[in-house]
Design an enzyme around this catalytic site. Sequence first.
Site, short mmCIF file in Angstrom:
data_model
loop_
_atom_site.label_atom_id
_atom_site.label_comp_id
_atom_site.label_asym_id
_atom_site.label_seq_id
_atom_site.Cartn_x
_atom_site.Cartn_y
_atom_site.Cartn_z
N GLU A 89 -1.68 7.76 9.97
CA GLU A 89 -0.28 8.37 9.09
C GLU A 89 0.50 9.88 9.18
OE1 GLU A 89 1.47 5.67 6.46
OE2 GLU A 89 3.63 6.04 6.61
N LYS A 192 8.50 3.09 11.02
CA LYS A 192 8.31 1.53 10.32
C LYS A 192 9.48 1.35 9.50
CE LYS A 192 5.47 3.24 6.45
NZ LYS A 192 4.80 4.15 5.01
N CYS A 225 1.10 1.67 7.72
CA CYS A 225 1.04 1.49 6.85
C CYS A 225 1.02 0.78 6.21
CB CYS A 225 0.90 3.11 5.75
SG CYS A 225 0.42 2.77 4.34
#
Length: 529
Positions: A89, A192, A225
Amino acid sequence: MSLGEGTMFFLVLVFLTSSITSAVVQTGPVLDSSYVAAVYEHNLILNPEPHVPLSRSAALQHMQRNLDIYEEQAARAAQQGAQILVFPEDGLQGFNFTRSSISGYLETIPDPQKESWNPCTEPDKYNNTEVLQRLSCMARRNNLYLVANMADMQPCPLTTDPSSSCPPDGHWQFNTNVVFRSDGLLVARYHKNNLYFEESFDTPPQPEIITFDTPFAGKFGLIICFDILFYEPTVNLVEKGVRQLIFPTAWMNQLPLLDTIQFQRAFSLGANVTLLAANLRNDRMIMTGSGIYTPFSATYHHALQGDPEAGRLLVARVPVLDPLWVRQGEAKEEGGVRSESTSSTATDSGYCLKDSCDPPPAETASSVPPSPDTFISSMMYDPFTFVLLKETEGEVNVCNGTFCCHLQYQRSPQGDSKELYALGAFSGTHTVNGRYALQVCALVRCAGLDASSCGQQVEEAESKMDFLLEGNFGTKYVYPSILANKLALEQPEHLDTSADGRVTMKHSNMTAGLVTACLYGRLYHLDNE
Ligand SMILES: *[C@@H]1O[C@H](CO)[C@@H](O)[C@H](O)[C@H]1NC(C)=O
Ligand SMILES: *[C@@H]1O[C@H](CO)[C@@H](O)[C@H](O)[C@H]1NC(C)=O
Ligand SMILES: *[C@@H]1O[C@H](CO)[C@@H](O)[C@H](O)[C@H]1NC(C)=O
Ligand SMILES: *[C@@H]1O[C@H](CO)[C@@H](O)[C@H](O)[C@H]1NC(C)=O
Ligand SMILES: *[C@@H]1O[C@H](CO)[C@@H](O)[C@H](O)[C@H]1NC(C)=O
């Protein structure tokens, strides 16, 4: 309960050694197929002034320097036979941008579900897509699937409707994974869902469930993440039967419970999935820790203090876990007609325990009374109830409300080390830097010799311990991990789950001192209460 009774629960036993080198354990005919995966921990070149807006050409110049490193690593991965390569990321632009200062870094990424585009062979189809073109050519040149993370800009309909999620400037900015096929075709785009203090990005209007198919290993799902701690999209993917997840991350380590490799290992075991995890390497941000995890093996890297700040490529051969792909392979081998079986595959997830797919009851009484002499100490901002391990061997029980953790332990004799250990229980909602409901049993080495140091960060330990750790969880989502001296992982010898929510982790013969043994339970359904 005696140590031996742990094995009487009817669930799965996991045996394994995890190590820096790849250790793939074949566990029967369904896992005969395998592929080679690679992840790259990237020591990224940062923009020293992320708050200052850059021109497109200056932003590109910056990203090209990180892409040069990707290029070298993609070639190295290909030489080692990698069929899929994952980059972390924020690996091209870095972090700490504002919504406007990141603008030079944005590209508009077309939706691969709506159109077919190979940026390498059709570079003129869209302007302002230099990064997409370079990544696509990198996949094509090296003949591998390539996953990278970058910043996407999408126009949205401006409206006065206050419920619209379209920002006032008429476009969204997303933290985005892109996937390229081995010929360069753009095959997946994922935005995300769970942002972590990212001023420059928007949350997508709906959580996205994005997967892509490969000819060598079937289906993979995409997360980024912080997503790994939440139901959407991560657990939703797993419950839809996706058994291979790709996890670019920029994760700041937090001992004793959420170090990168510790939670990566825990998630892969708890959800019974493969996790391809690529982190950034940045010492100032405490970022390191990447790996290739299957329920049977772990190939990982975690830098220690004082190590040179450098990238690291990990490559490992791992078994295919996608059940549909495995079944297709079997059908082909048998020379049979490919069956169009679409039966639910969710029972292969670690969550669904044989016949006990119903959520377990929230409360079960423990037969052992709670130990006296408990104390409260803060661990990662949560008030854990602790009890000290005072003997060389024994049994302790500690509760937080009706949630109870039980431990049988035997410390191995070792020199004159006087390390202090404690068993902690927490049941409640974590509210600092994110809100999530937890039930955690954790056996930790305290940082000092005083009880008030229990729950603080510590990386080293000399005391080895044989133990059985158990909790009565009000959730089936429990992630187990064992972290040893200097951030080495150990694979639990036995993991048992019973229908009433009791989870047991048993371990012995440690090769290094114990830092943390943890059963990390997530109560996703309580996150918003
Ligand atoms: C980014 O911001 C965090 C705090 O928000 C700070 O600790 C860190 O040093 C910053 N990093 C860079 C590269 O500016
Ligand atoms: C790209 O930009 C050039 C120059 O601004 C313009 O002439 C061209 O039409 C654009 N191409 C596309 C596909 O938008
Ligand atoms: C994990 O998946 C394998 C198949 O890949 C299955 O045999 C096993 O029973 C699953 N384990 C759990 C705990 O569900
Ligand atoms: C857990 O312990 C904390 C700290 O003592 C307490 O505030 C909380 O109410 C307890 N939770 C339950 C469910 O009893
Ligand atoms: C642990 O070590 C002891 C002594 O070497 C051995 O007897 C025992 O089988 C080992 N246990 C496991 C689970 O490997």
